[in-house]
Design a protein around this motif. Structure first.
Motif, PDB file in Angstrom:
ATOM      1  N   GLN A 180      20.540 -28.370 -58.450  1.00  0.00           N
ATOM      2  CA  GLN A 180      19.957 -27.037 -58.269  1.00  0.00           C
ATOM      3  C   GLN A 180      18.500 -27.149 -57.852  1.00  0.00           C
ATOM      4  O   GLN A 180      18.033 -26.399 -56.978  1.00  0.00           O
ATOM      5  N   GLY A 181      17.777 -28.095 -58.460  1.00  0.00           N
ATOM      6  CA  GLY A 181      16.388 -28.312 -58.071  1.00  0.00           C
ATOM      7  C   GLY A 181      16.265 -28.822 -56.648  1.00  0.00           C
ATOM      8  O   GLY A 181      15.343 -28.426 -55.916  1.00  0.00           O
ATOM      9  N   THR A 194      11.462 -31.692 -57.662  1.00  0.00           N
ATOM     10  CA  THR A 194      12.750 -32.382 -57.632  1.00  0.00           C
ATOM     11  C   THR A 194      12.944 -33.122 -56.316  1.00  0.00           C
ATOM     12  O   THR A 194      13.411 -34.275 -56.300  1.00  0.00           O
ATOM     13  N   VAL A 214      18.379 -28.190 -54.164  1.00  0.00           N
ATOM     14  CA  VAL A 214      18.656 -27.047 -53.279  1.00  0.00           C
ATOM     15  C   VAL A 214      17.437 -26.134 -53.189  1.00  0.00           C
ATOM     16  O   VAL A 214      17.039 -25.703 -52.085  1.00  0.00           O
ATOM     17  N   ASP A 215      16.826 -25.830 -54.331  1.00  0.00           N
ATOM     18  CA  ASP A 215      15.625 -24.986 -54.321  1.00  0.00           C
ATOM     19  C   ASP A 215      14.490 -25.655 -53.554  1.00  0.00           C
ATOM     20  O   ASP A 215      13.707 -24.979 -52.872  1.00  0.00           O
ATOM     21  N   ASN A 263      15.344 -27.398 -64.684  1.00  0.00           N
ATOM     22  CA  ASN A 263      16.029 -26.630 -63.641  1.00  0.00           C
ATOM     23  C   ASN A 263      17.250 -25.910 -64.179  1.00  0.00           C
ATOM     24  O   ASN A 263      17.565 -24.798 -63.737  1.00  0.00           O
ATOM     25  N   PHE A 264      17.940 -26.520 -65.140  1.00  0.00           N
ATOM     26  CA  PHE A 264      19.193 -25.942 -65.639  1.00  0.00           C
ATOM     27  C   PHE A 264      18.948 -24.856 -66.678  1.00  0.00           C
ATOM     28  O   PHE A 264      19.623 -23.830 -66.688  1.00  0.00           O
ATOM     29  N   GLY A 274      11.376 -26.966 -57.722  1.00  0.00           N
ATOM     30  CA  GLY A 274      12.158 -27.365 -56.557  1.00  0.00           C
ATOM     31  C   GLY A 274      11.459 -28.449 -55.756  1.00  0.00           C
ATOM     32  O   GLY A 274      12.056 -29.483 -55.409  1.00  0.00           O
ATOM     33  N   SER A 292      15.901 -32.255 -64.637  1.00  0.00           N
ATOM     34  CA  SER A 292      17.279 -31.770 -64.753  1.00  0.00           C
ATOM     35  C   SER A 292      17.382 -30.607 -65.725  1.00  0.00           C
ATOM     36  O   SER A 292      17.964 -29.558 -65.418  1.00  0.00           O
ATOM     37  N   VAL A 320      23.993 -31.033 -62.397  1.00  0.00           N
ATOM     38  CA  VAL A 320      23.939 -29.688 -61.814  1.00  0.00           C
ATOM     39  C   VAL A 320      22.501 -29.185 -61.786  1.00  0.00           C
ATOM     40  O   VAL A 320      22.046 -28.603 -60.790  1.00  0.00           O
ATOM     41  N   GLY A 321      21.774 -29.404 -62.888  1.00  0.00           N
ATOM     42  CA  GLY A 321      20.376 -28.995 -62.936  1.00  0.00           C
ATOM     43  C   GLY A 321      19.547 -29.685 -61.869  1.00  0.00           C
ATOM     44  O   GLY A 321      18.716 -29.052 -61.194  1.00  0.00           O
ATOM     45  N   TYR A 322      19.779 -30.995 -61.698  1.00  0.00           N
ATOM     46  CA  TYR A 322      19.021 -31.737 -60.694  1.00  0.00           C
ATOM     47  C   TYR A 322      19.401 -31.274 -59.290  1.00  0.00           C
ATOM     48  O   TYR A 322      18.533 -31.086 -58.424  1.00  0.00           O
TER      49      TYR A 322
END
Length: 486
Positions: free
Chosen positions: A271-272, A457, A274-275, A102-103, A454, A99, A267-269
């Motif tokens: 985002q990972g 995650t 999605v990547d 990624n953030f 990514g 998390s 949000v960080g997780y």
């Protein structure tokens, strides 16, 4: 020697096995270089000190927010918020690391990175513990001060700090001791400038095979953690049955801080994730090892759960005994690196042997945490029943089978399920004892080390599935045993 004393002795030998094995296996002929020892100790001390400081500071803020929800229907919101607080501590460190990595880009490796990770993991636990202490110790005092018209600052300065300063210090020492002996976090985000005592032990053995210095470092580290833990266990709190009016201390901003930090983590997780989906084509090359490593994680998690379940029941069978209780209360798990390397050099490591050694080592390392997490309280709550049964002439096996087992089976399964979840997400123990990637956590850590966050995650999502399966397996075992015990 009676069977119970024999079992007690066997459990004690198991817990101190790494120290005894390595001391007799290797002669202590070389001491670590003084500068290197001071450097690693300084790094461990600094990251543990600042991790404890910021965890306590944020924990106080969050605790003052949690006490806003004490009456009536608000207690339901309090339960939800406490779950959010405890989530980073309940989940394996892998999820918190993913998390924040990624953030926060670029992420500050070294002591600063270790402190950030430890703070995110521990501040919620401190907040929940401190909120309970506030309600139990100064609830009535806060209510009286509010009625008398005292200001918040006056109460904090003249009542909150004088009454709770010892409890705050004990919480600080608790987090300090946990962070000082941490291995998983410094192993990934420590970097070259953040080498701690635990990482140095790992490097001494893995890179230079310098067992003599590693054993000395582990003994010094364990002695220091034991001394800190000894002071952290002193003291206690009084309980209060009545819900007091705590308006003088309530700070809704504490809830905002909690939600903000958890939002950053989610949000960080996300985002990972999605990547990771953008790189989904790269998973085709991992299809075959992914299936086998999922089964490997399932096997390791279930094995650790069963071992933990059995170990907790063994402790219950040997209960009560004053010296046995004191040993368990004061026991400090050995260095993770040293414990794992003791199992590593004992016999072969090919074929199925890592699936035996990893659960044994992990169970040894986490048993003290499970005991302090509440298992001692469960057993102490049944001491009066044990005393009555002994007075009526019941023997130890009968007391265990007919009095203890029906009442503790499901609680033991709950603790064992937590250990199984931890084991599913562990990569530090497996990294030492396995000669290749055998679990999803090891695959995830490999991807993280190569900065493919990514993909790491996305892979960690399967860890959640594996952990849930292991947890419910253990709950099922506890439910079946509880029914058969009646």
């Amino acid at each position: 020697m009676s069977p119970r004393n024999l079992i007690r002795s066997a459990l004690l030998l198991y817990l101190v096995f790494p120290f005894l094995f390595l001391i007799f296996q290797f002669n202590i002929t070389v001491w670590p270089e003084w500068r290197e020892l001071v450097w690693a100790f300084k790094n461990s001390f600094l990251q543990a000190f600042f991790s404890a400081f910021f965890s306590l500071a944020l924990g106080i803020w969050v605790a003052l927010g949690l006490i806003c929800f004490t009456e009536g229907f608000r207690r339901h919101y309090r339960m939800v918020l406490e779950v959010l607080c405890l989530l980073p501590n309940f989940l394996p460190p892998l999820f918190t690391l993913l998390s924040i990595l990624n953030f926060v880009d670029p992420f500050p490796m070294g002591i600063i990175g270790i402190v950030i990770a430890h703070t995110v993991i521990n501040f919620g636990l401190v907040g929940v513990m401190l909120a309970n202490i506030i309600e139990n110790k100064i609830g009535s005092l806060a209510e009286l001060a509010y009625i008398e018209g005292a200001s918040r600052w006056q109460f904090l300065r003249q009542a909150f700090w004088p009454v709770l300063k010892q409890d705050l210090f004990l919480l600080f020492l608790f987090v300090f001791a946990v962070c000082f002996g941490s291995f998983a976090i410094p192993l990934i985000v420590g970097g070259g400038k953040g080498t701690t005592m635990e990482v140095l032990i790992y490097e001494k053995i893995r890179l230079s095979s310098n067992w003599s210095e590693a054993v000395v470092l582990a003994v010094l580290q364990s002695a220091f953690i034991f001394a800190v833990s000894f002071f952290a266990r002193r003291g206690g709190t009084t309980s209060s049955e009545r819900i007091a009016n705590l308006k003088i201390l309530r700070m809704f901003s504490g809830i905002g801080v909690l939600l903000l930090i958890m939002a950053f983590c989610f949000v960080g997780y996300a985002q990972g994730v999605v990547d990771g989906f953008r790189q989904i084509s790269a998973f085709y090359e991992l299809q075959s090892p992914l299936i086998w490593n999922f089964l490997g994680s399932l096997a390791i998690g279930t094995s650790v759960g069963l071992l933990s379940f059995g170990s907790l029941l063994v402790i219950a069978y040997c209960w009560p005994k004053p010296w046995f209780e004191k040993f368990l209360a004061g026991y400090v798990a050995p260095s993770t690196a040293l414990c794992c390397f003791a199992f590593l050099i004992m016999g072969t490591n090919e074929s199925f042997w890592p699936f035996i050694k990893i659960p044994l080592a992990f169970n040894l390392l986490c048993l003290a945490s499970l005991y302090r997490m509440g298992w001692d309280g469960v057993l102490r709550g049944l001491e009066s029943q044990i005393t009555i049964a002994r007075t009526l002439g019941a023997q130890a096996p009968q007391i265990f089978k007919e009095v203890l087992l029906p009442q503790i089976s499901q609680r033991a399964a709950l603790f064992a399920g937590v250990a199984a979840v931890w084991a599913c997400g562990d990569y530090s123990v497996s990294r030492i004892l396995a000669h290749r990637d055998l679990s999803l956590a090891m695959m995830t850590e490999t991807l993280m080390s190569s900065y493919r966050l990514g993909m790491a995650t996305i892979l960690s999502l399967s860890l959640v599935v594996c952990g849930v399966i292991c947890f419910f397996i253990m709950m099922g075992v506890g439910r079946v045993l509880s029914r058969k015990s009646f």
